[in-house]
Design an enzyme around this catalytic site. Structure first.
Site, mmCIF file in Angstrom:
data_model
loop_
_atom_site.group_PDB
_atom_site.id
_atom_site.type_symbol
_atom_site.label_atom_id
_atom_site.label_comp_id
_atom_site.label_asym_id
_atom_site.label_seq_id
_atom_site.Cartn_x
_atom_site.Cartn_y
_atom_site.Cartn_z
ATOM 1 N N HIS A 69 0.824 -1.201 0.000
ATOM 2 C CA HIS A 69 0.000 0.000 0.000
ATOM 3 C C HIS A 69 0.864 1.260 0.000
ATOM 4 O O HIS A 69 0.434 2.311 -0.469
ATOM 5 C CB HIS A 69 -0.963 -0.008 1.194
ATOM 6 C CG HIS A 69 -0.331 0.301 2.510
ATOM 7 N ND1 HIS A 69 0.273 -0.653 3.292
ATOM 8 C CD2 HIS A 69 -0.202 1.466 3.194
ATOM 9 C CE1 HIS A 69 0.736 -0.104 4.400
ATOM 10 N NE2 HIS A 69 0.462 1.179 4.371
ATOM 11 N N LYS A 91 12.387 9.462 31.633
ATOM 12 C CA LYS A 91 11.126 9.343 32.357
ATOM 13 C C LYS A 91 9.938 9.046 31.436
ATOM 14 O O LYS A 91 8.823 8.816 31.919
ATOM 15 C CB LYS A 91 10.851 10.599 33.173
ATOM 16 C CG LYS A 91 10.768 11.893 32.365
ATOM 17 C CD LYS A 91 10.571 13.071 33.309
ATOM 18 C CE LYS A 91 10.503 14.397 32.557
ATOM 19 N NZ LYS A 91 10.326 15.543 33.484
#
Length: 309
Positions: free
Chosen positions: A30, A176
């Site tokens: 695609h 984090k």
């Protein structure tokens, strides 16, 4: 990001599997079709890219964003605005004649200092890109799968950093953000387990592929007609046209096809399509294929390409 999925066929990824089964030697993806349809959009709408301050290198850049890397050999040699890296003083034809020597394909839309831009839409390096984040959230919502993280922190915290080893520029995230990254791939796993690879989903997909395969020799499409006219025109069956499994070869025809093929086939007045219609009727009545069993496949040892699993 919108151009990236232009090339999805009827029934999305099911069409790719169907084409692969009907034409084992066919090369269809695609993303490659997206490139063809992008060209068609520009040409059909008489879009003058120079009017918007864009040049040939920008067109290459858009296409490279779609595929997530350098363009294919065919795109390289069919477009004058793409480049092939063969060395500073070597001619490409000379390199091609050398036995065992491969031409190094390079990105031509943007240089190394903008390499991180290629990680936004279709990130081949980490799999973290806006295309996937979008459909993970959208599909989770549609399927009723609870998502505890909206992933917005990744977009806010992303920074461009230099790889100290290879000196390349990449999109990076703070330490984090690791839990958010884990949540992204956890969501992907849940979607595959509970939706994309669910037994009922695969049963319907296999039955649909079989129905389309049964109808393929008799369901011809002509790019000059709309999809609704494809099977019946002026009271006569079309005797000339392309099979659905070949439709990707004609970008104009391909752009007219959608999931309405299911309804078109269901109500077609052609006795040759009866076996396919009976199979579609079973899908309507939920008389699905039976699950014989399942097993886990180690992609690294199976030798099967990941995209085919």
């Amino acid at each position: 990001a919108l151009c990236h999925d232009l090339g999805h066929g009827p029934f999305s990824h099911v069409y790719e599997t169907y084409v692969g089964e009907m034409n084992p030697t066919a090369r269809f993806s695609h993303e490659e079709m997206s490139l063809k349809l992008f060209d068609q959009l520009v040409e059909r709408n008489n879009i003058d890219i120079a009017r918007y301050g864009l040049g040939p290198e920008d067109v290459s850049f858009i296409k490279e964003l779609i595929v997530g890397g350098p363009l294919s050999e065919e795109e390289i040699h069919s477009r004058s605005n793409t480049k092939v890296g063969v060395g500073d003083s070597e001619d490409e034809d000379q390199v091609r004649k050398r036995p065992g020597r491969k031409i190094r394909r390079t990105r031509s839309g943007r240089g190394p200092e903008k390499a991180w831009l290629y990680e936004i839409v279709n990130n081949k390096l980490s799999g973290l890109d806006v295309d996937k984040l979008d459909y993970y959230l959208r599909d989770s919502h549609s399927a009723g799968i609870t998502v505890t993280n909206e992933f917005s922190y990744l977009l806010k915290s992303a920074r461009v950093c230099r790889d100290q080893k290879r000196r390349a520029l990449h999109l990076c995230y703070p330490e984090k953000a690791i839990q958010t990254v884990i949540d992204v791939f956890s969501t992907r796993f849940k979607l595959h387990k509970r939706l994309y690879q669910h037994a009922k989903v695969k049963q319907v997909e296999l039955m649909l592929i079989d129905a389309l395969a049964l109808a393929d020799p008799y369901m011809l499409f002509n790019s000059s007609l709309s999809q609704a006219q494809a099977l019946q025109h002026d009271g006569r069956r079309l005797t000339k046209g392309m099979r659905l499994s070949e439709s990707f070869l004609d970008a104009n025809l391909f752009s007219k096809l959608d999931d309405g093929i299911f309804t078109l086939l269901t109500h077609a007045n052609d006795p040759r399509l009866l076996p396919a219609q009976q199979l579609l009727g079973r899908i309507h009545r939920r008389e699905l294929y039976k699950l014989a069993g399942e097993c886990e496949i180690d992609a690294r040892r199976s030798g099967i390409p990941t995209h085919q699993l």
